[in-house]
Design an enzyme around this catalytic site. Structure first.
Site, mmCIF file in Angstrom:
data_model
loop_
_atom_site.group_PDB
_atom_site.id
_atom_site.type_symbol
_atom_site.label_atom_id
_atom_site.label_comp_id
_atom_site.label_asym_id
_atom_site.label_seq_id
_atom_site.Cartn_x
_atom_site.Cartn_y
_atom_site.Cartn_z
ATOM 1 N N LYS A 11 31.003 37.892 34.422
ATOM 2 C CA LYS A 11 31.285 36.452 34.451
ATOM 3 C C LYS A 11 30.195 35.678 35.205
ATOM 4 O O LYS A 11 29.342 36.270 35.883
ATOM 5 C CB LYS A 11 32.664 36.231 35.082
ATOM 6 N N TYR A 51 40.081 32.987 25.534
ATOM 7 C CA TYR A 51 41.228 33.098 26.432
ATOM 8 C C TYR A 51 42.446 32.358 25.880
ATOM 9 O O TYR A 51 43.319 31.931 26.648
ATOM 10 C CB TYR A 51 40.864 32.569 27.821
ATOM 11 N N ASN A 114 36.152 36.045 39.485
ATOM 12 C CA ASN A 114 36.457 37.463 39.752
ATOM 13 C C ASN A 114 35.548 38.444 39.013
ATOM 14 O O ASN A 114 35.949 39.568 38.692
ATOM 15 C CB ASN A 114 37.944 37.749 39.525
ATOM 16 N N HIS A 117 35.421 40.597 33.170
ATOM 17 C CA HIS A 117 36.559 40.670 32.252
ATOM 18 C C HIS A 117 36.544 42.036 31.586
ATOM 19 O O HIS A 117 35.473 42.574 31.302
ATOM 20 C CB HIS A 117 36.462 39.602 31.155
ATOM 21 N N GLU A 128 38.449 41.332 20.549
ATOM 22 C CA GLU A 128 37.421 40.778 21.436
ATOM 23 C C GLU A 128 36.020 41.262 21.068
ATOM 24 O O GLU A 128 35.052 40.502 21.148
ATOM 25 C CB GLU A 128 37.753 41.126 22.889
HETATM 26 P P1 RTP Z 1 40.420 39.155 32.503
HETATM 27 O O1 RTP Z 1 41.265 38.848 31.269
HETATM 28 O O2 RTP Z 1 39.431 38.092 32.812
HETATM 29 O O3 RTP Z 1 39.812 40.535 32.392
HETATM 30 O O4 RTP Z 1 41.361 39.246 33.782
HETATM 31 P P2 RTP Z 1 42.741 40.014 33.934
HETATM 32 O O5 RTP Z 1 43.092 40.697 32.634
HETATM 33 O O6 RTP Z 1 42.656 40.839 35.167
HETATM 34 O O7 RTP Z 1 43.728 38.808 34.189
HETATM 35 P P3 RTP Z 1 44.495 37.865 33.132
HETATM 36 O O8 RTP Z 1 45.925 37.862 33.488
HETATM 37 O O9 RTP Z 1 44.113 38.228 31.719
HETATM 38 O O10 RTP Z 1 43.925 36.426 33.488
HETATM 39 C C1 RTP Z 1 42.677 35.980 32.981
HETATM 40 C C2 RTP Z 1 41.908 35.309 34.092
HETATM 41 O O11 RTP Z 1 42.589 34.129 34.486
HETATM 42 C C3 RTP Z 1 42.479 33.955 35.887
HETATM 43 N N1 RTP Z 1 43.809 33.946 36.501
HETATM 44 N N2 RTP Z 1 44.125 33.119 37.433
HETATM 45 N N3 RTP Z 1 45.544 31.669 39.429
HETATM 46 C C4 RTP Z 1 46.130 32.679 38.787
HETATM 47 O O12 RTP Z 1 47.267 33.007 39.029
HETATM 48 C C5 RTP Z 1 45.383 33.381 37.757
HETATM 49 N N4 RTP Z 1 45.841 34.366 37.048
HETATM 50 C C6 RTP Z 1 44.825 34.728 36.230
HETATM 51 C C7 RTP Z 1 41.686 35.098 36.454
HETATM 52 O O13 RTP Z 1 40.351 34.661 36.637
HETATM 53 C C8 RTP Z 1 41.777 36.143 35.357
HETATM 54 O O14 RTP Z 1 40.632 36.969 35.343
HETATM 55 MG MG MG Z 2 43.087 39.712 30.769
#
Ligand code: RTP
Ligand code: MG
Length: 141
Positions: A11, A51, A114, A117, A128
């Site tokens: 990212k 997203y 973070n 991804h 994807e």
């Molecule tokens: P990613 O898709 O980016 O790999 O991340 P992830 O699976 O670990 O998390 P996901 O639930 O898919 O959420 C996508 C991105 O959204 C942001 N996020 N912010 N403030 C919050 O509660 C929150 N929750 C998710 C994070 O940047 C996450 O990577």
């Molecule tokens: Mg995710």
């Protein structure tokens, strides 16, 4: 375990920190091979589409703004159990909760910025990878 492919994005925060190589080293150290890669600056449309599953979530707008804030490095990874292996290397979404030694624990600043991804399931990995690498640019090895 079966050979899988997964989609990884380094990212904007991690690209800005100049740690693409360090993150690639972790993929390689875990036996994941880079089979396609492109550096790009996502458009708003790209980020919203990518997203799209999070469109109704309160963090969606911030997530899109962050993902278009600078260039990203996008790669398809291949290896045994690649999807889970990459998620293990990444660590928890919130770097404060990420296990020591994971990419997010070492390089991420916040749940928004973070670092990486990774696809979360075979179905999303296929969608994807096709999103970023339509056509011929995948080199299975
Ligand atoms: P990613 O898709 O980016 O790999 O991340 P992830 O699976 O670990 O998390 P996901 O639930 O898919 O959420 C996508 C991105 O959204 C942001 N996020 N912010 N403030 C919050 O509660 C929150 N929750 C998710 C994070 O940047 C996450 O990577
Ligand atoms: Mg995710």
């Amino acid at each position: 375990m079966a050979i899988e492919r997964t989609l990884s994005i380094i990212k904007p925060d991690a690209v800005a920190k100049n740690v693409i190589g360090q993150i690639y080293s972790r993929f390689e150290g875990a036996g994941l091979k880079v089979i396609a890669a492109r550096m790009m600056h996502l458009s708003r449309n790209d980020a919203e589409a990518f997203y799209g599953v999070h469109r109704e979530r309160p963090f969606f707008k911030d997530l899109v703004e962050f993902m278009i804030s600078g260039p990203v490095m996008v790669q398809a990874l291949e290896g045994e159990g690649a999807i889970l292996k990459n998620r293990d290397l990444m660590g928890a979404t919130d770097p404060k909760k990420a296990a020591a030694g994971t990419i997010r624990a070492d390089f991420a600043d916040s749940i928004d910025a973070n670092a990486v991804h990774g696809s979360d399931a075979p179905e999303t990995a296929a969608v994807e990878i096709a999103f970023f690498f339509p056509g011929m640019s995948i080199h299975s090895r």
